[in-house]
Design a protein around this motif. Sequence first.
Motif, short mmCIF file in Angstrom:
data_model
loop_
_atom_site.label_atom_id
_atom_site.label_comp_id
_atom_site.label_asym_id
_atom_site.label_seq_id
_atom_site.Cartn_x
_atom_site.Cartn_y
_atom_site.Cartn_z
N ASP A 1 27.00 -10.30 54.10
CA ASP A 1 27.06 -11.37 53.12
C ASP A 1 27.79 -10.92 51.86
N LEU A 2 27.55 -9.69 51.43
CA LEU A 2 28.24 -9.16 50.26
C LEU A 2 29.75 -9.21 50.49
N SER A 3 30.15 -8.84 51.67
CA SER A 3 31.57 -8.87 52.03
C SER A 3 32.17 -10.27 51.84
N LYS A 4 31.44 -11.27 52.26
CA LYS A 4 31.93 -12.65 52.12
C LYS A 4 32.12 -13.00 50.64
N ALA A 5 31.15 -12.58 49.83
CA ALA A 5 31.23 -12.89 48.41
C ALA A 5 32.42 -12.18 47.76
N ILE A 6 32.64 -10.93 48.16
CA ILE A 6 33.78 -10.19 47.64
C ILE A 6 35.08 -10.86 48.06
N ALA A 7 35.18 -11.19 49.35
CA ALA A 7 36.39 -11.83 49.87
C ALA A 7 36.66 -13.14 49.14
N LEU A 8 35.59 -13.83 48.79
CA LEU A 8 35.70 -15.11 48.09
C LEU A 8 36.20 -14.92 46.66
N LEU A 9 35.48 -14.11 45.89
CA LEU A 9 35.84 -13.98 44.48
C LEU A 9 37.14 -13.22 44.27
N ALA A 10 37.43 -12.25 45.14
CA ALA A 10 38.68 -11.50 45.01
C ALA A 10 39.87 -12.43 45.21
N SER A 11 39.71 -13.48 46.00
CA SER A 11 40.82 -14.40 46.26
C SER A 11 40.79 -15.62 45.35
#
Lengths: 371, 371
Positions: B98-108
């Motif tokens: 889930d953390l990965s998804k949040a990172i992928a989201l905010l980084a983009s």
Amino acid sequence: MALIQYLSRIHFDFGAIGELATEVGRLGLQRPLLVTDAGIAAAGILERVLDAAKPYAPVVYDGTSENPNEASLDACLEIWKAEGCDGVIALGGGSPIDLSKAIALLASHGGTFADYGVKTGGSERIGKVAPQIAIPTAAGTGAEVGRACVMTLNDGRKTVAVNLNMVADVVLCDPELTLSLPPRMTAATGVDALGHGIEASVSTYVNPPAGAIARDCVSRAARWLPVAVHDGNNGEARWQMMMAALEGGMALQKSLGAAHAMANPLGEAGYHHGTLVGILLPHVVRFNTEAVGDALEDLHRLSGAGAHQTLDRWIDSLLSEIGLPATLGALGVTAEDLPALADKAAADHLSATNPRPADAEDYLALLKGAL
Amino acid sequence: MALIQYLSRIHFDFGAIGELATEVGRLGLQRPLLVTDAGIAAAGILERVLDAAKPYAPVVYDGTSENPNEASLDACLEIWKAEGCDGVIALGGGSPIDLSKAIALLASHGGTFADYGVKTGGSERIGKVAPQIAIPTAAGTGAEVGRACVMTLNDGRKTVAVNLNMVADVVLCDPELTLSLPPRMTAATGVDALGHGIEASVSTYVNPPAGAIARDCVSRAARWLPVAVHDGNNGEARWQMMMAALEGGMALQKSLGAAHAMANPLGEAGYHHGTLVGILLPHVVRFNTEAVGDALEDLHRLSGAGAHQTLDRWIDSLLSEIGLPATLGALGVTAEDLPALADKAAADHLSATNPRPADAEDYLALLKGAL
């Protein structure tokens, strides 16, 4: 309305074509090219879909032949350029849907279709293609969720391109569009779906989700195909058969087997694919029993065949019930045709994933039995 | 090696992490950020995965907490900027994934996580996110194929973002990584998977492919969870449970029901999600019987429960067999907690897709029964 999202975004229910304009917009298209055939136009289905496309005004090509060919592809690419098209809407059975994939491919990648054949490794070069919306009108080949595209080139050769990137982005499964499908077509395309379910469920590829979907296809088609054939206006039956066909298409990533390995070369001789699969399935089921008896037991249960009829005999009685022939001879295949067909079947890529290995000798025996 | 391609490209088998470098390359990444937790590092799993990533050298963040939080997210975004990262590799259970998804989201996309919550409509703005490779180490939440991301914000609130674009592009399911999962964790995460299968299969959404996958999850988990718990080194059992968890995750698009509607607020109080689901399932199965008796019959058959044990009793005996508690009281929940929990359960979005409508009064009765 069911929204099913695996590789494609699938709207499924009566009235699904009502989503067309929204999805055209969602894909960012301004000028889609709609490919269909004259029969779909004559049946009034094209008109309904063009109405659902408003305010968008797709350019229409209705010259798709029974098997999509390079002449149609070239004509469509001319239209694409002239009209500044930016996406494809496929309306019809497997033929317009495959034509759409070829258009989406060449419009984005350039070159000719032969550059992208799977046998020469060309398919590996296929990246993202132009956007596609598939609207099936039969139930069916499952091409609306398939990644393969079969084209007959100008020189007569059939070439297959295979790549996940060619799967349609959006699918509108509207059973309303199948209500007028005549009984014979309903039967033949329905058996195509059933065959996908049966062969995918026992193929050698390991893909439990696809296998589960394949088994659901089998139980659904078994229950509803006779109803759809005998009572074409039965909305429930049309919904169920469209779902079975969709599931058969989704299962294809688990590959198929010997029945399709034989149906492919027979199809090149012009016989209808679904009809061929139906004739060959009982023979292949018997052939496979020693390899996947347990899985076939489960299919037997799913078919509703009952304790007094084996799966292969059940398929025979289904064919009879829905008015399809049970022998290749009834289609006009002769004994002289068989050796060459057996060789081609053994070389077909789908033979490799049959649960029991089969060589040309095995195929000759199977074909003779089915004659 | 099974290659399963629905929304994600899933490599599934012992040795799947061997595909890591190839997939990093295929996604066009140069500098992935790998997020995991200290336990995974301590177990030697991180080392094995970093080895498989060569020649790529991911930046590692191993500070993921049990429930992913904004502090970790902010720390990772700092690393992302400083190191010029271009994709995320998630290694672990639901939390790093889930953390990965949040990172992928905010980084983009920029902004803060709260901007993208599903309850405020923010999730609808989520488009394509940074590339992700998910490597689950438990079996499991199914988060590796899920589209939801639960984060605890700095102010303590839990916020959920939901969008198909957050589904990991590539998943490496390597059962080898679960061989060392202790029995208690194996049991609790395994019941999470079983619960996904049971609840998704009877939910009100129409999605036959997801339903078929859900049923396959149930039969797989029923057969193999006790084996995986009692014989953690049994490779077959670990493979099967990882497949059951994957299938449970794939089924989530069909939504869930009352057991999860209650497990969610209970989870906010800190109890383990899978354990909660297990306790609540038998009560919900009984509650749902009048609505979906036929479907539950089918699940009964798939569970292997046999003629002398109902499905709900079978779940109870499974919990007992694998060492999980059967009552909320055993976890420390008290009667005073229940009314507030019942209200929250009734308001949970998953309550709406339970096959039998349930209000706060129904939930209070269910929770009391489970106490």
